[in-house]
Design an enzyme around this catalytic site. Structure first.
Site, mmCIF file in Angstrom:
data_model
loop_
_atom_site.group_PDB
_atom_site.id
_atom_site.type_symbol
_atom_site.label_atom_id
_atom_site.label_comp_id
_atom_site.label_asym_id
_atom_site.label_seq_id
_atom_site.Cartn_x
_atom_site.Cartn_y
_atom_site.Cartn_z
ATOM 1 N N CYS A 117 0.822 -1.218 0.000
ATOM 2 C CA CYS A 117 0.000 0.000 0.000
ATOM 3 C C CYS A 117 0.853 1.264 0.000
ATOM 4 O O CYS A 117 0.365 2.345 -0.350
ATOM 5 C CB CYS A 117 -0.923 0.016 1.206
ATOM 6 S SG CYS A 117 -1.956 -1.444 1.277
ATOM 7 N N HIS A 262 -3.840 6.795 1.675
ATOM 8 C CA HIS A 262 -4.100 5.473 1.104
ATOM 9 C C HIS A 262 -5.525 5.057 1.449
ATOM 10 O O HIS A 262 -6.004 5.306 2.554
ATOM 11 C CB HIS A 262 -3.090 4.463 1.655
ATOM 12 C CG HIS A 262 -3.471 3.053 1.359
ATOM 13 N ND1 HIS A 262 -3.765 2.628 0.081
ATOM 14 C CD2 HIS A 262 -3.641 1.979 2.168
ATOM 15 C CE1 HIS A 262 -4.088 1.341 0.126
ATOM 16 N NE2 HIS A 262 -4.026 0.934 1.378
ATOM 17 N N ASN A 292 -10.031 -0.996 -1.756
ATOM 18 C CA ASN A 292 -8.600 -0.802 -1.493
ATOM 19 C C ASN A 292 -7.807 -1.333 -2.690
ATOM 20 O O ASN A 292 -7.746 -2.541 -2.901
ATOM 21 C CB ASN A 292 -8.236 -1.561 -0.205
ATOM 22 C CG ASN A 292 -6.759 -1.479 0.142
ATOM 23 O OD1 ASN A 292 -5.950 -1.016 -0.662
ATOM 24 N ND2 ASN A 292 -6.403 -1.947 1.318
HETATM 25 O O1 UT7 Z 1 -4.305 -1.792 2.794
HETATM 26 C C1 UT7 Z 1 -3.605 -2.564 3.706
HETATM 27 C C2 UT7 Z 1 -3.938 -2.198 5.056
HETATM 28 N N1 UT7 Z 1 -5.196 -2.805 5.442
HETATM 29 C C3 UT7 Z 1 -5.932 -2.220 6.333
HETATM 30 O O2 UT7 Z 1 -5.572 -1.156 6.759
HETATM 31 C C4 UT7 Z 1 -7.161 -2.921 6.847
HETATM 32 C C5 UT7 Z 1 -7.268 -2.700 8.328
HETATM 33 N N2 UT7 Z 1 -8.349 -3.442 8.961
HETATM 34 C C6 UT7 Z 1 -9.663 -3.246 8.701
HETATM 35 O O3 UT7 Z 1 -9.979 -2.436 7.858
HETATM 36 C C7 UT7 Z 1 -10.688 -3.967 9.517
HETATM 37 O O4 UT7 Z 1 -10.022 -4.672 10.557
HETATM 38 C C8 UT7 Z 1 -11.562 -4.928 8.710
HETATM 39 C C9 UT7 Z 1 -12.543 -4.136 7.863
HETATM 40 C C10 UT7 Z 1 -10.754 -5.818 7.831
HETATM 41 C C11 UT7 Z 1 -12.389 -5.820 9.666
HETATM 42 O O5 UT7 Z 1 -13.178 -5.005 10.503
HETATM 43 P P1 UT7 Z 1 -13.180 -5.227 12.080
HETATM 44 O O6 UT7 Z 1 -14.154 -4.286 12.613
HETATM 45 O O7 UT7 Z 1 -11.765 -5.117 12.560
HETATM 46 O O8 UT7 Z 1 -13.713 -6.686 12.223
HETATM 47 P P2 UT7 Z 1 -13.032 -7.965 12.911
HETATM 48 O O9 UT7 Z 1 -11.950 -8.504 12.023
HETATM 49 O O10 UT7 Z 1 -12.673 -7.698 14.318
HETATM 50 O O11 UT7 Z 1 -14.225 -8.965 12.908
HETATM 51 C C12 UT7 Z 1 -15.451 -8.709 13.630
HETATM 52 C C13 UT7 Z 1 -16.464 -9.765 13.255
HETATM 53 C C14 UT7 Z 1 -15.906 -11.173 13.315
HETATM 54 O O12 UT7 Z 1 -16.935 -12.043 13.747
HETATM 55 P P3 UT7 Z 1 -16.989 -12.514 15.287
HETATM 56 O O13 UT7 Z 1 -15.692 -13.214 15.547
HETATM 57 O O14 UT7 Z 1 -17.157 -11.256 16.079
HETATM 58 O O15 UT7 Z 1 -18.182 -13.407 15.295
HETATM 59 C C15 UT7 Z 1 -15.595 -11.488 11.873
HETATM 60 O O16 UT7 Z 1 -15.654 -12.876 11.587
HETATM 61 O O17 UT7 Z 1 -16.869 -9.557 11.899
HETATM 62 C C16 UT7 Z 1 -16.709 -10.770 11.168
HETATM 63 N N3 UT7 Z 1 -16.401 -10.436 9.774
HETATM 64 C C17 UT7 Z 1 -17.364 -10.247 8.861
HETATM 65 N N4 UT7 Z 1 -18.699 -10.301 8.943
HETATM 66 C C18 UT7 Z 1 -19.390 -10.043 7.824
HETATM 67 C C19 UT7 Z 1 -15.185 -10.244 9.212
HETATM 68 N N5 UT7 Z 1 -15.344 -9.939 7.923
HETATM 69 C C20 UT7 Z 1 -16.684 -9.931 7.675
HETATM 70 C C21 UT7 Z 1 -17.468 -9.678 6.534
HETATM 71 N N6 UT7 Z 1 -18.804 -9.747 6.650
HETATM 72 N N7 UT7 Z 1 -16.924 -9.361 5.355
#
Ligand code: UT7
Length: 335
Positions: A117, A262, A292
């Site tokens: 990125c 980014h 992204n």
């Molecule tokens: O460009 C490179 C750099 N990348 C980034 O900067 C990305 C940084 N991270 C993020 O943007 C976020 O962490 C994400 C958008 C990827 C994820 O969001 P989050 O609020 O951190 O969610 P999480 O990973 O903590 O997951 C929360 C819940 C989980 O379920 P449980 O364990 O609480 O039951 C995940 O399994 O959301 C679930 N989950 C989803 N649910 C529906 C994860 N992805 C999805 C999805 N749809 N696509």
């Protein structure tokens, strides 16, 4: 002899025509997700995914032609190509040679870089420094990515798959002796101590063989991310990189006309905007429509801001990125 300075002469962008909406993940791919979840957590509404006729090189060359046209230059005016991607069209050679071939400029050197990125920030810094050193005068910097062919389109990969999009952005960097239009500084950083929190492990040359049927079964060829950890780093590192650039140039936050961050997650950029007390109209985002696009995101976003008249000649622009590696950095420039 005074050191030559550089500027961005013009920008170009290209995205594939194929639009993938948030609804498509559930409706067409059967992934357990929802439009609401994706929108709320990332701000993304849709992204473009490459069709069979797209390639990183072709997309990059298309963006490059637009940038060259806008700069009033021909491909033959280029002294060098810097091509940033984490998704090369082939394992080797680097994709830059295919861009050179597409533009019809045999003999022009090209440098393929990674830095994910942060690739475009590193690329601009490289171009700026080749020009400052006096070796070259006109350099094409491209960020181009096709993520869609490498994503896990099952529920297992939903956290990563919903955020990535395909596209390309390009900038032509040339000599400038006018302080009103110059790249002022670049600050580059890397720290591999947590490299595995965002990576695609295989295929890799350290493994014999590079990939096995079991690896494929286990999805080790798909990108994996510890999202929360990456998020935390992003909202810390990007403000740090901005502050480093401001301090080096003797500038304050108020001097900035536009920040192009980014586009990893709209929430990250909103968090950063608030933390730095930046007026929201001084930060341009377009992740809502493109997702992204990694190395392509900053040139695509800056290109859009220029086209919309949100960046005007002479404006103080800050580009800032954070990504896999971990890598991060900023560039300050007067457009
Ligand atoms: O460009 C490179 C750099 N990348 C980034 O900067 C990305 C940084 N991270 C993020 O943007 C976020 O962490 C994400 C958008 C990827 C994820 O969001 P989050 O609020 O951190 O969610 P999480 O990973 O903590 O997951 C929360 C819940 C989980 O379920 P449980 O364990 O609480 O039951 C995940 O399994 O959301 C679930 N989950 C989803 N649910 C529906 C994860 N992805 C999805 C999805 N749809 N696509």
């Amino acid at each position: 002899m005074s050191v030559k300075r550089s500027r961005i002469l013009a920008l170009g962008g290209y995205v594939p025509s194929n639009v993938v909406t948030n609804h498509d993940f559930k409706d067409k791919m059967g992934i357990d997700t929802s439009h609401e979840w994706i929108l709320e957590r990332t701000g993304i509404e849709e992204r473009r995914w490459a069709g069979p006729d797209d390639s990183g090189a072709l997309m990059g060359a298309t963006a490059a032609r637009e940038a060259l046209d806008k700069a009033g230059l021909e491909p033959s005016d280029l002294d060098m190509i810097v091509y940033a991607t984490l998704s090369p069209d082939q394992n080797f050679p680097g994709t830059g040679v295919f861009v050179g071939r597409e533009l019809g400029i045999p003999g022009v050197p090209c440098l393929d870089i990674r830095q994910q990125c942060t690739g475009f920030i590193y690329g601009l810094s490289i171009a700026d420094n080749f020009i400052r050193a006096g070796q070259y005068e006109t350099i094409l910097v491209i960020g181009s990515e096709i993520h869609s062919t490498g994503l896990d389109r099952s529920t297992n990969g939903r956290d990563v798959t919903v955020i990535f999009g395909d596209g390309a952005g390009a900038a032509v960097v040339g000599v400038s002796d006018d302080p009103a239009h110059q790249i002022l500084s670049s600050h580059l950083y890397a720290d591999g101590s947590e490299a595995e929190i965002l990576w695609t492990e295989k295929p890799g040359s350290k493994y014999h063989p590079r990939i096995t049927a079991q690896d494929l079964e286990e999805g080790r060829h798909y990108p994996k991310m510890q999202g929360r950890r990456v998020f935390k780093h992003a909202v810390t590192r990007m403000p740090e990189a901005i502050k480093a650039g401001l301090a080096a140039n003797g500038l304050t936050m108020d001097d900035i006309d536009m920040v192009i961050p980014h586009q990893a997650n709209l929430r990250i950029n909103e968090f950063m905007t608030q933390a730095l007390k930046l007026p929201p109209n001084k930060v341009h985002n377009n992740i809502q429509r493109y997702g992204n696009t990694t190395a392509a995101s900053i040139p695509l976003c800056m290109h859009e801001a220029v086209e919309l008249g949100k960046i005007k000649p002479g404006d103080l622009v800050c580009l800032v990125a954070f990504g896999a590696g971990l890598t991060w950095g900023s560039v300050f420039l007067r457009y």
